[in-house]
Design a protein around this motif. Sequence first.
Motif, PDB file in Angstrom:
ATOM      1  N   ARG A  39       0.791  -1.218   0.000  1.00 47.80           N
ATOM      2  CA  ARG A  39       0.000   0.000   0.000  1.00 47.80           C
ATOM      3  C   ARG A  39       0.836   1.289   0.000  1.00 47.80           C
ATOM      4  N   ASN A  40       1.686   1.482   1.006  1.00 52.32           N
ATOM      5  CA  ASN A  40       2.414   2.750   1.117  1.00 52.32           C
ATOM      6  C   ASN A  40       3.876   2.612   0.707  1.00 52.32           C
ATOM      7  N   ASP A  41       4.102   1.854  -0.366  1.00 53.51           N
ATOM      8  CA  ASP A  41       5.484   1.538  -0.693  1.00 53.51           C
ATOM      9  C   ASP A  41       6.320   2.744  -1.111  1.00 53.51           C
ATOM     10  N   ALA A  42       5.704   3.714  -1.792  1.00 58.66           N
ATOM     11  CA  ALA A  42       6.472   4.882  -2.227  1.00 58.66           C
ATOM     12  C   ALA A  42       6.968   5.670  -1.015  1.00 58.66           C
ATOM     13  N   ARG A  43       6.086   5.850  -0.050  1.00 57.02           N
ATOM     14  CA  ARG A  43       6.496   6.559   1.169  1.00 57.02           C
ATOM     15  C   ARG A  43       7.602   5.805   1.895  1.00 57.02           C
ATOM     16  N   GLU A  44       7.461   4.489   1.966  1.00 54.74           N
ATOM     17  CA  GLU A  44       8.479   3.687   2.647  1.00 54.74           C
ATOM     18  C   GLU A  44       9.811   3.735   1.908  1.00 54.74           C
ATOM     19  N   LEU A  45       9.740   3.799   0.590  1.00 47.70           N
ATOM     20  CA  LEU A  45      10.985   3.908  -0.180  1.00 47.70           C
ATOM     21  C   LEU A  45      11.749   5.163   0.227  1.00 47.70           C
ATOM     22  N   LYS A  46      11.008   6.259   0.346  1.00 47.57           N
ATOM     23  CA  LYS A  46      11.665   7.524   0.736  1.00 47.57           C
ATOM     24  C   LYS A  46      12.297   7.398   2.120  1.00 47.57           C
ATOM     25  N   GLU A  47      11.536   6.844   3.045  1.00 47.14           N
ATOM     26  CA  GLU A  47      12.065   6.660   4.406  1.00 47.14           C
ATOM     27  C   GLU A  47      13.321   5.797   4.389  1.00 47.14           C
ATOM     28  N   ALA A  48      13.254   4.716   3.619  1.00 47.41           N
ATOM     29  CA  ALA A  48      14.377   3.781   3.570  1.00 47.41           C
ATOM     30  C   ALA A  48      15.632   4.458   3.045  1.00 47.41           C
TER      31      ALA A  48
ATOM     32  N   TYR B  50      17.436  -0.047   7.170  1.00 51.23           N
ATOM     33  CA  TYR B  50      15.991   0.202   7.247  1.00 51.23           C
ATOM     34  C   TYR B  50      15.271  -1.134   7.376  1.00 51.23           C
ATOM     35  N   PHE B  51      14.596  -1.268   8.479  1.00 53.10           N
ATOM     36  CA  PHE B  51      13.959  -2.550   8.790  1.00 53.10           C
ATOM     37  C   PHE B  51      12.497  -2.283   9.128  1.00 53.10           C
ATOM     38  N   PRO B  52      11.608  -2.438   8.164  1.00 58.03           N
ATOM     39  CA  PRO B  52      10.195  -2.060   8.370  1.00 58.03           C
ATOM     40  C   PRO B  52       9.583  -2.774   9.566  1.00 58.03           C
ATOM     41  N   ARG B  53       8.717  -2.081  10.224  1.00 60.47           N
ATOM     42  CA  ARG B  53       8.137  -2.591  11.461  1.00 60.47           C
ATOM     43  C   ARG B  53       7.408  -3.920  11.243  1.00 60.47           C
ATOM     44  N   HIS B  54       6.611  -3.974  10.205  1.00 57.67           N
ATOM     45  CA  HIS B  54       5.778  -5.174  10.018  1.00 57.67           C
ATOM     46  C   HIS B  54       6.629  -6.412   9.790  1.00 57.67           C
ATOM     47  N   ILE B  55       7.848  -6.221   9.317  1.00 65.22           N
ATOM     48  CA  ILE B  55       8.729  -7.364   9.098  1.00 65.22           C
ATOM     49  C   ILE B  55       9.229  -7.904  10.434  1.00 65.22           C
TER      50      ILE B  55
ATOM     51  N   ILE C 155     -10.087   9.541 -16.571  1.00 58.71           N
ATOM     52  CA  ILE C 155      -9.758   8.183 -16.127  1.00 58.71           C
ATOM     53  C   ILE C 155      -9.717   8.101 -14.602  1.00 58.71           C
ATOM     54  N   LEU C 156     -10.196   6.957 -14.105  1.00 59.10           N
ATOM     55  CA  LEU C 156     -10.095   6.674 -12.671  1.00 59.10           C
ATOM     56  C   LEU C 156      -9.171   5.472 -12.476  1.00 59.10           C
ATOM     57  N   ILE C 157      -8.214   5.619 -11.570  1.00 55.18           N
ATOM     58  CA  ILE C 157      -7.289   4.536 -11.247  1.00 55.18           C
ATOM     59  C   ILE C 157      -7.642   3.960  -9.882  1.00 55.18           C
ATOM     60  N   ALA C 158      -7.883   2.674  -9.823  1.00 58.23           N
ATOM     61  CA  ALA C 158      -8.107   2.003  -8.544  1.00 58.23           C
ATOM     62  C   ALA C 158      -6.956   1.031  -8.310  1.00 58.23           C
ATOM     63  N   GLU C 159      -6.110   1.346  -7.372  1.00 57.25           N
ATOM     64  CA  GLU C 159      -4.869   0.572  -7.161  1.00 57.25           C
ATOM     65  C   GLU C 159      -4.358   0.878  -5.770  1.00 57.25           C
ATOM     66  N   ASP C 160      -4.207  -0.162  -4.955  1.00 56.83           N
ATOM     67  CA  ASP C 160      -3.822   0.095  -3.562  1.00 56.83           C
ATOM     68  C   ASP C 160      -2.332   0.357  -3.391  1.00 56.83           C
ATOM     69  N   HIS C 161      -1.508  -0.192  -4.284  1.00 57.21           N
ATOM     70  CA  HIS C 161      -0.063   0.047  -4.168  1.00 57.21           C
ATOM     71  C   HIS C 161       0.265   1.460  -4.623  1.00 57.21           C
ATOM     72  N   GLU C 162       0.838   2.213  -3.705  1.00 57.32           N
ATOM     73  CA  GLU C 162       1.163   3.599  -4.019  1.00 57.32           C
ATOM     74  C   GLU C 162       2.065   3.684  -5.247  1.00 57.32           C
ATOM     75  N   SER C 163       3.095   2.854  -5.303  1.00 60.15           N
ATOM     76  CA  SER C 163       4.057   2.962  -6.403  1.00 60.15           C
ATOM     77  C   SER C 163       3.401   2.629  -7.740  1.00 60.15           C
ATOM     78  N   ALA C 164       2.579   1.599  -7.775  1.00 59.56           N
ATOM     79  CA  ALA C 164       1.909   1.237  -9.021  1.00 59.56           C
ATOM     80  C   ALA C 164       0.974   2.358  -9.452  1.00 59.56           C
ATOM     81  N   ASN C 165       0.300   2.932  -8.469  1.00 61.86           N
ATOM     82  CA  ASN C 165      -0.602   4.052  -8.744  1.00 61.86           C
ATOM     83  C   ASN C 165       0.165   5.202  -9.400  1.00 61.86           C
ATOM     84  N   ILE C 166       1.313   5.510  -8.845  1.00 64.86           N
ATOM     85  CA  ILE C 166       2.137   6.600  -9.372  1.00 64.86           C
ATOM     86  C   ILE C 166       2.532   6.340 -10.814  1.00 64.86           C
ATOM     87  N   SER C 167       2.978   5.113 -11.095  1.00 62.88           N
ATOM     88  CA  SER C 167       3.478   4.846 -12.436  1.00 62.88           C
ATOM     89  C   SER C 167       2.356   4.887 -13.465  1.00 62.88           C
TER      90      SER C 167
END
Lengths: 221, 221
Positions: free
Chosen positions: A119-128, A138-143, B5-17
């Motif tokens: 879900r929030n991978d882009a934000r996590e990438l920046k943090e990492a 960088y060791f994500p909490r959920h891991i 267009i409407l994008i439905a995608e939970d992964h932030e990075s995929a959404n961005i691309s």
Amino acid sequence: MITKILIAEDHESANISVQKTLEELGITDIAYAYYCDDALNRIIQAVKAGSSFDLLITDLSFEPDGHKQTLANGMELITAARKEQPDLNVLVFSAENRPTVIEQLYNNYEIDGFVRKARNDARELKEAIHEIGRHRRYFPRHISQLIDKKNTYSFSDVDITIIQLLAQGTLQKDIPVYLQRKGITPSGLSSIEKKLNHMKSVLGFTKNEQLVAYCKDIGAI
Amino acid sequence: MITKILIAEDHESANISVQKTLEELGITDIAYAYYCDDALNRIIQAVKAGSSFDLLITDLSFEPDGHKQTLANGMELITAARKEQPDLNVLVFSAENRPTVIEQLYNNYEIDGFVRKARNDARELKEAIHEIGRHRRYFPRHISQLIDKKNTYSFSDVDITIIQLLAQGTLQKDIPVYLQRKGITPSGLSSIEKKLNHMKSVLGFTKNEQLVAYCKDIGAI
DNA sequence: TACCAGATTACGGTTTTCCGTAAAAAATGG
DNA sequence: CCATTTTTTACGGAAAACCGTAATCTGGTA
């Protein structure tokens, strides 16, 4: 400080979004590769030219598409890259979510960070990237939550052999002759049953299918 | 012509691309949602306001994260969206690679295009949108390749469920109650045995352990 | 309704696995 | 060498999986 980054990612769209995220961090010196071999070549060239990369962001799985590759996946790329440039920072960006695999990355491959495609991978990438820039892993909490409850068992060679035979379709009762043929002792059927029972009880399993699945997960077979 | 267009995608990075790819096509009227429910609401609002979307680009799997959702995945979103706006074009953008599932999307859900998250997905997205804009369905070549691929057996959802249960340690004789609990038919023990036998015979296996190992290898479980 | 074809389930015998116990063999120690 | 402990193997009953066959259910059709 991280200024020069190499992205190794076969999915065009994922590659694009990582680039965009990096740009938002003000990083402009970005190279990208769609194949592991290509990524390794760029690392070698950069080292030779005296302008090596600060960070490698790589996926784990690369889909074969006809091009012959010597490096099959991200883990092989990491090993090969570190051989060329031991101080290279490595951030894995992958959909992998099996705790044992991720743990291996930190322990055996000594990666500096892992971000799961989620879900929030882009934000996590920046943090990492921020953390790695400050020389912290960088060791994500959920891991860590997942890894803390580890009931790991260290398999012997015979254990692996037995599980491999099962995964190949060998009947349990036929395993003794295979072991004898290879000069492995003990080879008695009871001993094999005992070994399997021990492995299963330690790992909290009840069926051989679970052992096979687990060993596939951690790459033991 | 497709402009909104409407994008439905939970992964932030995929959404961005996807957004970036659309911008490269000169499309600026882009909305995006990280949840299926949110996406459906936007469709409803747009219809009400008389400015409905031309195209919905959606993923199939949305990871639950605590927020209560009425729509569990992309397929439910498609059904619900078409109920609100029957003429809505739908393009599925997903990592799904099971031919039968993709076929279902075209036949039962009547989607207008499918792009698999893979090597050249950004380019394929552009092609797909271009085709759909000309009122043609987009059916990528590699899908048809997959569909008539031999050697590989295409697992149904029930097949996967059964193998997952085995890999979790469920006794074969206990599987029927699990399937009944989930409302899956057939659920008889004989039917499960038959399914397992069929899978094994197609793949040349004799034991369930082989099935588990194979499914782990191809990432089916 | 009655009938059929295919799908699903039930049943019974055989093989394999599971599991506890005990005998046999090997290693250990004096 | 013998005695003791540990490891390995053998054995047998119970549970589960395997496999062929028969009974039952289901949807479509005349």
